[in-house]
Structures are given as structure tokens and as C-alpha cells.
Design an enzyme around this catalytic site. Sequence first.
Site, PDB file in Angstrom:
ATOM      1  N   LEU A  65     -43.912  62.802  23.050  1.00 58.94           N
ATOM      2  CA  LEU A  65     -42.728  62.213  23.675  1.00 58.94           C
ATOM      3  C   LEU A  65     -41.569  63.205  23.654  1.00 58.94           C
ATOM      4  O   LEU A  65     -41.583  64.167  22.895  1.00 58.94           O
ATOM      5  CB  LEU A  65     -42.360  60.931  22.921  1.00 58.94           C
ATOM      6  CG  LEU A  65     -43.454  59.844  22.960  1.00 58.94           C
ATOM      7  CD1 LEU A  65     -43.122  58.706  22.009  1.00 58.94           C
ATOM      8  CD2 LEU A  65     -43.644  59.328  24.384  1.00 58.94           C
ATOM      9  N   PRO A  66     -40.537  62.954  24.474  1.00 65.11           N
ATOM     10  CA  PRO A  66     -39.461  63.947  24.577  1.00 65.11           C
ATOM     11  C   PRO A  66     -38.712  64.228  23.264  1.00 65.11           C
ATOM     12  O   PRO A  66     -38.534  65.393  22.901  1.00 65.11           O
ATOM     13  CB  PRO A  66     -38.509  63.345  25.621  1.00 65.11           C
ATOM     14  CG  PRO A  66     -39.358  62.408  26.432  1.00 65.11           C
ATOM     15  CD  PRO A  66     -40.390  61.883  25.487  1.00 65.11           C
ATOM     16  N   THR A  96     -41.665  67.451  19.572  1.00 71.88           N
ATOM     17  CA  THR A  96     -40.758  68.242  18.733  1.00 71.88           C
ATOM     18  C   THR A  96     -39.559  67.371  18.392  1.00 71.88           C
ATOM     19  O   THR A  96     -38.793  66.993  19.284  1.00 71.88           O
ATOM     20  CB  THR A  96     -40.281  69.508  19.482  1.00 71.88           C
ATOM     21  OG1 THR A  96     -41.415  70.254  19.898  1.00 71.88           O
ATOM     22  CG2 THR A  96     -39.405  70.365  18.578  1.00 71.88           C
ATOM     23  N   LYS A 171     -41.703  74.554  13.734  1.00 70.42           N
ATOM     24  CA  LYS A 171     -41.542  74.520  15.199  1.00 70.42           C
ATOM     25  C   LYS A 171     -40.097  74.818  15.604  1.00 70.42           C
ATOM     26  O   LYS A 171     -39.827  75.534  16.571  1.00 70.42           O
ATOM     27  CB  LYS A 171     -41.978  73.135  15.707  1.00 70.42           C
ATOM     28  CG  LYS A 171     -41.675  72.842  17.145  1.00 70.42           C
ATOM     29  CD  LYS A 171     -42.465  73.716  18.102  1.00 70.42           C
ATOM     30  CE  LYS A 171     -42.072  73.447  19.545  1.00 70.42           C
ATOM     31  NZ  LYS A 171     -42.649  74.410  20.471  1.00 70.42           N
TER      32      LYS A 171
END
Length: 295
Positions: A65-66, A96, A171
Site C-alpha cells: 500500500l502507499p 514503505t 529501506k
Amino acid sequence: MKHIAFIGLGNMGGPMAANLARGGFSVTAFDLSADALERVAAQGAHPASSAREACEGVDAVISMLPAGRHVESLYLGDEGLFRHLPPGTLVIDCSTIAAHTARRVAAEALRHGLRFLDAPVSGGTAGAAAATLTFMVGADAEDLETARPLLAAMGKNIFHAGQAGAGQTAKICNNMLLGILMAGTAEALALGVKNGLDPAVLSDIMSKSSGRNWALELYNPWPGVMDNAPASRGYTGGFMAELMLKDLGLAEETALASHAANPLGSLARNLYEMHVRQGHGKEDFSGILKTYRPD
Ligand code: NAD
């Protein structure tokens, strides 16, 4: 681990879900976008009409998901999936998001008897399509081993960064560096072109010199230099500038919270902030070149 629910079928999730289906897993998929759902259904996944429906009878749930707020609303609260999944279900979030959000979601998963991994990825849409993604995992080692066959169907490098949230920290460090490298690459190319160089020749020279980097070699921001890069298709597809801005914001928050200095990350965040405000948020992040080459 045979039956998988996949939630979020955008630029990354779509090809990742298709690779799982291709790898022999039974994939039930859901996205708010009917178009995204249709594309993945054409590649072997079974479409569902809600996230809850997609999760019926599965062994594992994967989300892509965003941002953090989407992940929290999918899993937490009265309507969230955690209340409805059977204990022992494996939940892998590849989005992320902030490390502290991942840790909160992981703690809630544990409270419901679920196993949770934060497993953000690197490699871009090309890596998602080719199943060559790098996974950075924050979880118990044992849960990572259970998840490994699923991750291996979507990627080729799987790193155990540490416990819950550690995958997200890795990340965020990577993407802060990528944001800096993309802006720096665009700046160097624009300077060379302004002074009479051909961008393809300059790219070739720097790729064999000490300025070489991923953005230059595999994701060149100058249109026409690299046929398969988003720059050569009007900055469509790829990794949206507004998502890079989100990641640079996460790096900034992380630096503030840990009293770390991040002057270059902060500068890159400001460049992307201006770029997104100028209406380029939905374009690929390599469009930052326009900041240096507005014409
Ligand atoms: P995207 O916007 O293309 O896809 C996100 C999808 O999620 C959309 O299709 C949207 O409809 C869907 N969605 C949103 N809320 C939903 C909900 N509640 N239920 C079901 N579906 C929902 O974004 P993307 O490029 O695929 O990126 C996804 C994540 O991966 C982001 O966190 C991004 O930072 C990260 N990421 C992207 C790239 C890249 O190159 N694009 C690379 C690495 C990591």
C-alpha cells in the site's frame, strides 16, 4: 503456505501478485481500483470484492500500500483485518512506512496471535516484474523462514535486517540515498548538456567513472538515454515523486527522533517538496530533472 491474499495491486503490488500466481501459489487479490484488480486477475489471481473476502481461508496476507495510514486502516481497529484473521496467520507488509508504525502494527499482530513481518522492497517496477526485488525484513528469524518461499517467488535478495521495524529503517536509509543520487545525477547531466555534451555520451562516461550509480546506470532521468526508463515514456509508471517525498519525510523524521544529522537527505526532501508542489507528484521520481531543465 499455499493460499495467499494480496492487498494493493499498484505499480509494485500488481506484478508481485502476478509472480506469486505464476510461482504456483493460489492468490486472492483486492485493490480499491477496479482496473488494477482486473489487470492482476488476467495474470492468474482470483479477484475479491473486499480485503476481508480476499483473506477468507488463506495462510498468509501480503500488503503493498502507499503509506502508513493505509496499512494501519487495513489491519487495525474494529474493521481491521487483525480482528478477523485466524491466529497463526502470517502477515507480510511490503509497503514503505515509518519504522515506529511497523512496530506498532507488529505489536498489535502479536496481541491477536498473528505473525507479522515488515518486508519493504527495493528494485523498482522492473524488479517487481522480473521477480528480482530485494527484501529488507524486520521480524523473528523463524517467521522469516516461514515467509521465505513467498518472498523468493517475488525477489532474489532477502535480508534479515533485525526485529520488527528494522526492515523499514533499512529501506528508509536506502531511499534517502536514492533521492540524493537521483537529484545529483539529474544535476550533473543538466550541467553537461548546458555545456554542450550529449546526455547519452555523458551518461556513458560517468557510468564507467567514479560518478557511477544506480540512477544513472539503470534508471537514467534524461529522456531518450535509456529506452526502458520512465524518463523515456514521459515519466509514467515507476515510482511516483510523491512516494519519494514521503520516504524522504520518513528519513527526516527518523533523523530528528534519533538526533542524527541528514543535511543532504533534508535538501533532497526540499527539492522533491518543490517538485511535487509544482504538480509533478504523480510522475516518476526521475522527473526531478525538470527542476534543472524546466524547458
Ligand atoms: P501505487 O500507488 O502504484 O499502488 C498502491 C495501490 O494500493 C493502488 O493500486 C491503490 O488503489 C491501492 N490501495 C490503496 N489503499 C488501499 C486499500 N485500503 N485497499 C486496497 N488497495 C488499496 O504505489 P506503488 O508504486 O505500488 O508503491 C506501493 C508501496 O511500495 C509504497 O509504499 C512505495 O513507497 C513502495 N515502493 C514503491 C516502489 C516503486 O518503484 N514504485 C519501489 C519500492 C517500494
